[in-house]
Design a protein around this motif. Structure first.
Motif, PDB file in Angstrom:
ATOM      1  N   LEU A 184     -59.303 -25.559 103.102  1.00  0.00           N
ATOM      2  CA  LEU A 184     -58.725 -24.655 102.467  1.00  0.00           C
ATOM      3  C   LEU A 184     -59.169 -24.553 100.756  1.00  0.00           C
ATOM      4  CD1 LEU A 184     -56.451 -22.494 101.976  1.00  0.00           C
ATOM      5  CD2 LEU A 184     -54.858 -24.383 102.037  1.00  0.00           C
ATOM      6  N   ALA A 185     -59.387 -25.564 100.296  1.00  0.00           N
ATOM      7  CA  ALA A 185     -60.099 -25.565  99.119  1.00  0.00           C
ATOM      8  C   ALA A 185     -61.542 -25.201  99.125  1.00  0.00           C
ATOM      9  CB  ALA A 185     -59.788 -26.770  98.424  1.00  0.00           C
ATOM     10  N   GLU A 186     -62.390 -25.626  99.738  1.00  0.00           N
ATOM     11  CA  GLU A 186     -63.682 -25.439  99.829  1.00  0.00           C
ATOM     12  C   GLU A 186     -63.926 -24.051 100.620  1.00  0.00           C
ATOM     13  OE1 GLU A 186     -66.124 -27.248  98.991  1.00  0.00           O
ATOM     14  OE2 GLU A 186     -64.877 -29.148  98.639  1.00  0.00           O
ATOM     15  N   ASP A 206     -56.772 -24.826  92.828  1.00  0.00           N
ATOM     16  CA  ASP A 206     -55.818 -26.072  92.051  1.00  0.00           C
ATOM     17  C   ASP A 206     -54.324 -25.553  92.068  1.00  0.00           C
ATOM     18  OD1 ASP A 206     -57.889 -27.639  91.679  1.00  0.00           O
ATOM     19  OD2 ASP A 206     -58.286 -26.730  89.684  1.00  0.00           O
ATOM     20  N   ALA A 207     -53.948 -24.216  91.652  1.00  0.00           N
ATOM     21  CA  ALA A 207     -52.846 -23.638  91.702  1.00  0.00           C
ATOM     22  C   ALA A 207     -51.866 -23.674  93.238  1.00  0.00           C
ATOM     23  CB  ALA A 207     -52.475 -22.297  91.343  1.00  0.00           C
ATOM     24  N   ALA A 219     -54.787 -33.002  96.482  1.00  0.00           N
ATOM     25  CA  ALA A 219     -55.055 -31.591  95.785  1.00  0.00           C
ATOM     26  C   ALA A 219     -56.077 -31.205  95.862  1.00  0.00           C
ATOM     27  CB  ALA A 219     -54.712 -31.928  94.277  1.00  0.00           C
ATOM     28  N   ALA A 220     -56.385 -29.871  95.606  1.00  0.00           N
ATOM     29  CA  ALA A 220     -57.770 -29.286  95.301  1.00  0.00           C
ATOM     30  C   ALA A 220     -58.681 -30.111  94.456  1.00  0.00           C
ATOM     31  CB  ALA A 220     -57.578 -27.933  95.143  1.00  0.00           C
ATOM     32  N   GLY A 221     -57.907 -30.381  93.328  1.00  0.00           N
ATOM     33  CA  GLY A 221     -58.799 -31.255  92.384  1.00  0.00           C
ATOM     34  C   GLY A 221     -60.086 -30.900  91.797  1.00  0.00           C
ATOM     35  N   PHE A 222     -60.276 -29.835  91.360  1.00  0.00           N
ATOM     36  CA  PHE A 222     -61.779 -29.111  91.012  1.00  0.00           C
ATOM     37  C   PHE A 222     -61.711 -29.435  89.504  1.00  0.00           C
ATOM     38  CE2 PHE A 222     -61.354 -26.223  94.400  1.00  0.00           C
ATOM     39  CZ  PHE A 222     -62.876 -26.434  94.961  1.00  0.00           C
ATOM     40  N   ARG A 223     -62.969 -30.127  89.198  1.00  0.00           N
ATOM     41  CA  ARG A 223     -63.298 -30.437  87.690  1.00  0.00           C
ATOM     42  C   ARG A 223     -64.697 -30.177  87.496  1.00  0.00           C
ATOM     43  NH1 ARG A 223     -63.987 -34.597  91.153  1.00  0.00           N
ATOM     44  NH2 ARG A 223     -66.079 -35.711  91.313  1.00  0.00           N
TER      45      ARG A 223
END
Length: 258
Positions: A184-186, A206-207, A219-223
């Motif tokens: 889902l995140a990717e 992230d939301a 979590a998606a946890g992007f940085r």
């Protein structure tokens, strides 16, 4: 009750197809030329056996090694989940519309990543959407309500599929839902990259996946990635097992490298 897909989703799918060759999602019954599989048949052990055997042959042809059975099963699930999730998350990201896609309402071309969406169990949108008054459309109050609907739609479609894959993949529930969290995140990041704004998609992911949103794991946890001019990166919740094929090549986002 299954409802028509067009026009609520057709525009978003056309836009996605124009953005990326990976996003080959169509409306209506597919034509000939692909080995199409109805989504609900992915819970059939005989169908899974055939798909995993095909993947084992594909991996051997591509990499010259014999893959473990659980690795081949993981890669089959990865491709299906990435594609079918984007059939729900793509319209959400582009148009703030979330379809409920029953497994029987999709046809999957496993060898080509194509997906044909034939029916929905309804579409949700924000209250101000012009579609809100259409039959089979549910208007929701606010972005968080729509995010919750997307999480529920993805989970509802994939829960029976994950249960069917678990014996082949030899993983527990957290690892299985970690894979879905990653896809889902990717998928959203891929869409953002094709649109030219990866960070906008990363913030949306992230939301959507802040953690503590069961059954999703993590979590998606992007940085910011210091090695890529601050472009978004993340550590995946689960491992795609590519290291079992090429031990020297560990993905930059792999939790094994964290």
């Amino acid at each position: 009750m299954s409802l028509p897909v067009s026009p609520p989703l057709a525009g978003a799918y056309r836009r996605m197809a124009a953005l990326s060759p990976l996003l080959r999602i169509e409306v209506g019954e597919p034509g000939d030329g692909d080995d199409w599989i109805a989504g609900h048949r992915l819970t059939d052990p005989a169908v899974l056996e055939r798909l995993v055997a095909d993947e084992e042959r594909r991996i051997e042809d591509a990499y010259g090694v014999q893959a473990r059975r659980d690795v081949a099963a993981t890669w089959v699930l990865h491709r299906y989940a990435f594609t079918v999730i984007l059939a729900m998350s793509g319209p959400w990201y582009l148009e703030r519309r979330v379809p409920r896609l029953p497994p029987a309402g999709v046809r999957y071309g496993g060898r080509t990543r194509r997906l044909a969406v034939t029916a929905t169990d309804g579409v949700s949108c924000l209250a101000g959407d012009p579609l809100a008054a259409a039959p089979g459309v549910r208007a929701l109050d606010g972005e968080e309500a729509l995010r919750a609907e997307l999480r529920a739609a993805v989970a509802g479609h994939l829960e029976p599929v994950l249960e069917a894959f678990r014996p082949l993949m030899r993983r527990g529930a957290r690892a299985m839902w970690g894979l879905i969290t990653d896809e889902l995140a990717e998928g959203l990041r891929h869409l953002g990259r094709r649109l030219g704004d990866e960070w906008a998609a990363a913030r949306a992911a992230d939301a959507l996946l802040p953690g503590r949103t069961a059954p999703y794991a993590g979590a998606a946890g992007f940085r910011p990635d210091p090695d890529a001019c601050g472009e978004p990166t993340r550590t995946r919740v689960g491992c795609c097992l590519f290291y079992t094929i090429r031990p020297e090549d560990i993905c930059a986002t792999c939790p094994r490298a964290a």
